[in-house]
Write an enzyme that holds these catalytic residues in place. Structure first.
Site, PDB file in Angstrom:
ATOM      1  N   GLY A  64      21.447  69.785 -19.179  1.00 24.27           N
ATOM      2  CA  GLY A  64      21.454  70.007 -20.615  1.00 24.27           C
ATOM      3  C   GLY A  64      20.888  68.822 -21.389  1.00 24.27           C
ATOM      4  N   ASP A 115      28.635  72.459 -30.086  1.00 22.72           N
ATOM      5  CA  ASP A 115      28.059  71.119 -30.021  1.00 22.72           C
ATOM      6  C   ASP A 115      29.208  70.135 -30.219  1.00 22.72           C
ATOM      7  OD1 ASP A 115      26.841  68.668 -30.402  1.00 22.72           O
ATOM      8  OD2 ASP A 115      25.218  69.461 -31.649  1.00 22.72           O
ATOM      9  N   ASP A 138      33.637  68.721 -18.153  1.00 25.56           N
ATOM     10  CA  ASP A 138      32.460  68.382 -17.349  1.00 25.56           C
ATOM     11  C   ASP A 138      31.217  68.552 -18.219  1.00 25.56           C
ATOM     12  OD1 ASP A 138      30.846  67.718 -15.186  1.00 25.56           O
ATOM     13  OD2 ASP A 138      30.839  69.746 -14.358  1.00 25.56           O
ATOM     14  N   HIS A 141      29.553  64.057 -20.875  1.00 29.09           N
ATOM     15  CA  HIS A 141      30.072  62.797 -20.335  1.00 29.09           C
ATOM     16  C   HIS A 141      29.919  61.619 -21.306  1.00 29.09           C
ATOM     17  CE1 HIS A 141      30.378  65.189 -16.809  1.00 29.09           C
ATOM     18  NE2 HIS A 141      29.095  65.163 -16.552  1.00 29.09           N
TER      19      HIS A 141
END
Length: 238
Positions: A64, A115, A138, A141
């Site tokens: 992503g 978001d 997850d 990060h």
């Protein structure tokens, strides 16, 4: 007992499939192909396996914006979600991601697009979620994303529930803010001294207010053919 044997005790079916085997089958990086978190998770989650729990995972497919890709990228699979649906026989599985996975259809899967850069986005997503039994972060990060999510979603966790934050050893350059206290340091300090310390006094105060709800916290370190260890924070709610 022979491999693959499924027995019945009354009306209860015992499914012997190991979570690491499922991770490898579906291509999840939680198995032996990368992190091997599945070994920890099999032990932690086994008591929940055939219960009607609510489960949330944030971050559904690698590649992503934390890796320089657009949030509007074309998504192709949900390896971990497929794994969770197989492992948990009765769970409602919720997935949250900045990219769109609304195309995936399963009667026990519910997608929420969010978001995480703004806390109000997480708060709005949280308003649509039920009380949760297990939460796994997850996602990007980035330290502030992890901390935003914990502050907004830990209150949604049921008593006795588990909140897990993965991959604490790595923060993505596109997102990480300079000078912010790392999430690993934040929870390591709490696990050692039952006290949160953060370089932002307001954030520290918010974590401190949640501290009485935490019955235990530990940092798990996994090594699997890697020079650097992967760290996972596991937080249990009173």
């Amino acid at each position: 007992m022979e491999m693959g044997f499924i027995s019945r005790i009354g009306a209860v079916t015992l499914n012997p499939a190991n979570l690491t085997d499922l991770a490898d089958r579906f291509g999840s990086d939680k198995g032996t192909i990368k992190h091997r978190y599945s070994e920890l998770y099999h032990m932690l989650f086994h008591p929940y396996r055939d219960r009607p729990i609510n489960f949330l995972e944030m971050g559904l497919q690698i590649g992503g914006p934390e890796h320089g890709k657009s949030a509007d990228r074309t998504t192709t699979d949900l390896p971990s979600i497929r794994m969770w649906l197989e492992f948990f026989s009765m769970a409602q599985i919720h997935g949250l991601d900045v990219s769109d996975f609304g195309w995936f259809e399963d009667p026990r899967f519910h997608f929420h697009r969010c978001d995480m850069d703004l806390r109000e986005n997480i708060r709005r997503a949280g308003d649509l979620l039920p009380e949760l039994d297990i939460i796994i972060d997850d996602a990007s990060h980035a330290s502030h994303h992890q901390q935003n999510a914990f502050l907004e979603l830990f209150p949604k966790l049921a008593s006795g529930g588990l909140y897990i934050i993965e991959d604490l050893r790595w923060q993505p350059p596109p997102y990480e803010k300079d000078g912010i206290t790392k999430t690993a340091a934040l929870f390591r300090g709490f696990s050692e001294g039952r006290k949160f310390e953060h370089n932002d006094p307001q954030i520290e105060a918010e974590f401190t207010r949640l501290a009485p709800q935490i019955s235990g916290c530990f940092m798990f370190t996994a090594r699997y053919h890697k020079k650097r260890a992967d760290q996972v924070a596991v937080i249990h709610k009173r």
